[in-house]
Scaffold this active site. Structure first.
Site: not given
Lengths: 256, 256, 256, 256
Positions: D146-148
């Site tokens: 995921g990005c975070y």
């Protein structure tokens, strides 16, 4: 093919640093040497961390083994340096306006100085590949177009060349803020430019003579009258130009 | 003077909620009643926390004691409701386009419906105070101008009225995104609108007939030809319109 | 009640000009006099067209009939002027940090100067109405809080006062760019701040001692340890602070 | 080396279209086949003009000669398709969360479904090259982070691995808006997201279990307690995460 050895003069502005990014990635180019005035002596990676892979130091002067040099100096400064680079046999791509205009008499009016090397204006090729691809390939001095000029010329070239329109043309351009460069000003201060849009250079913008020069070349007998109004909009990059002209009479009904 | 009792129909769009903010602050107005379809039954403060001081519930129907009602419904919907409000003796300020155009025959072309109440078009006053201040004061039905129309009409009114320009006019407008309202669309999706600028409605925008109507009224013998191109720029509020026309011949040399 | 006659020192920054806008609209205030250094002699309307209705000239010195003066000078400059204003009997609302900290010994550390008037620090009231409303009403010298301080103190005051949390507090603040003022810097240059977010003042930000001072006052026996990290986000106005602390043990199970 | 033949499932979201841009430019990859549900039958160039050089049609199904397929489908959808791709001998890089979590029992809690293929969770490699470079090279199923998660894990990995910090960690992340994808919502409507910043998913964000999983792997005996709060800031791309933890006792004075 051995890679082209490239250099950048004044790497610390927005144009110079973006050139460094692009040239570093180019598979046929080796970025060998970069210069900067206020930053000479520093590592390029320290000034622009995203360029850390380049492993280049910013120097006072270009290395002598450069094949192609990009001069990213301001107007009036480039003209002082380019002749000596040409003499050394380097191919020069200049991003300032110093070699864009063919007619030396335009410089006092638009840039406030007498051009010291009118013969170089003849030699220089206006670096818009869509119009001058072959000349660019063989040129030793290339004058890269202004930002507004690029958009407006490309939009209008086909209809001017084929004379599909009447000669009164209005170009209303909307530009991002980075075109104003890295130098500070109230106009480009975040809190002033954000949530704002403004027209400027209403008395005439320096990119107009480039636009006129290139469009007139496409159809020398076609006497154009161009109104060009640039606007600043709150984004960093990009220009949209809306160009207005009337279709030439008779085109639609086949009588032309 | 006792305060004016005001109501808002469809308070949950951007226009309705901003009207609520302004009317709540107005020293001579009491905002008494607000309605909304999807939000009826909720507190206004729950939908828009910045309106918490209003202490109003969103209802299905307006209270009957309202003096002035602002209708913030979409085009074609307002027309269904306004006649009954007028019959109740309320003064109506409509922000849709349903009563802006004097010529009923423009509605099929620009809005896609036949206007059911052409007699109300005659009665309605175009709510631009700079042009119709006295009429607005005495009107019972006020049709508030479109956003682009307001900017363009105010910019051009003086030179059209005095016929200082030639009749070919180009209006290039740059608008913030909130003008598109609170309804979702890919065009107004943040990642699409940010760092972007685009022209739209190239085939003709609905605010053009308003602009023509009001400018032609200022100088009925002056046959205008208006090109209007709206653009979306990445900001929330505001419009800048750059208007282009030639000065009428002879004006500068005194021969006119 | 006759209106309060208000003045603004240094009207040409963002705080001064926004104060002018607010005071001009205030029904119980008459904005009588504004000063500015670089702009003295100009009309306020010429510097800020949106203030054209004020019909005020920017002067070198305040008029003498002012009841309340807002000093919008930078840190260290306000301190030079405020004592004489107080002597003239004016109520002073200072927006700099010069009178915010009760402990004079904080000034060398956070602001780099020895405070010349420690007795005024005792006299000054920290101008946060939610905490000091009554004192503000009767004060002659009010030190308006910093921007970050306002948000952080208001967020944390209830849980600090009631000791609902453990003493280790983290404040992560996200601020718009106008807080940095109208002075130019590369950090607030549009093309640098747009599409960017950054943390700054990692070594300690000047608003921290204000936050500590006011929160400690609310619960003097509660020994707080505050980490405050400000961030710049690409918007003009507003601050959001996310504050982190652990609930005090036993609160949830009722054993506290 | 012959180029890798790559395909993209669901090319019409932001991830799919950006993958197409990157893969098209990659010197060792040939982008051969792209699919999309709502856009099947259209040319990729018609949906995304900046991809016009790809000369690809969007199809219902992938070509069978693909070596590596990127699945850009939403959570829960990818899991339906990936097993059959693996059976065909394709290497699969999945950008959804369907194969990121090793512990199948996390899926009901964070994603609301029972994972139908727990054995694939074991087989899948978490595609963060800084942590799993060798495994990625040999894997047949790669679950892209995921990005975070990417930002937070990379920031904290060194200090967690070396146990330089105490186990209570706060991650305060500021993300651009494109992470929310191309689907419309009021939160990502331009006029709502612009000039705004907000925290969300305060009850727990889906990227937290990924962060925990990967950090715990780096130091299995180190029992972490992570608070993760994502924020939306008005920019299109990028995430900045400020991570807070105390240095482990004794580290600075050498007693540890």
């Amino acid at each position: 093919m051995s890679p082209i050895k490239a250099g950048i003069i004044n790497v610390t502005g927005y144009i110079g640093s973006d050139l460094a990014r692009l040239l570093y990635q180019h598979p046929q180019v080796e970025l060998e040497s970069v210069t900067g005035r206020s930053t000479a002596g520093q590592e390029l990676a320290d000034v622009f961390p995203y360029l850390s892979k380049t492993r280049l130091s910013i120097k006072d002067e270009l290395d002598s083994n450069i094949n192609v040099v990009f001069s990213a100096m301001p107007h009036r400064s480039s003209i002082e340096v380019v002749p000596s680079l040409l003499k050394k046999g380097m191919k020069v791509i200049d991003v300032s306006a110093d070699f864009r205009l063919k007619n030396a008499s335009e410089y006092p009016r638009w840039y406030g100085f007498d051009h010291p090397s009118p013969e170089l204006l003849k030699q220089a090729v206006y670096g818009l590949p869509e119009l001058h691809r072959d000349d660019i390939a063989s040129a030793t001095l290339i004058a890269n177009p202004g930002c507004y000029s690029t958009g407006a010329i490309l939009a209008l070239a086909p209809v001017v060349k084929e004379r599909l329109i009447c000669p009164d043309i209005i170009i209303d351009s909307k530009s991002g803020v980075s075109g104003a460069g890295r130098a500070l000003s109230l106009t480009t201060h975040y809190s002033e430019a954000n949530e704002n849009v403004c027209a400027y250079s209403l008395e005439g913008h320096r990119h107009l003579p480039e636009i006129e020069q290139e469009l007139e070349k496409l159809n020398p007998e076609f006497s154009l009258s161009i109104t060009f109004v640039p606007h600043l909009v709150p984004m960093t990059r990009g220009i949209l130009s809306s160009c207005y002209a009337k279709l030439r009479g008779g085109l639609l009904d086949g009588s032309a």
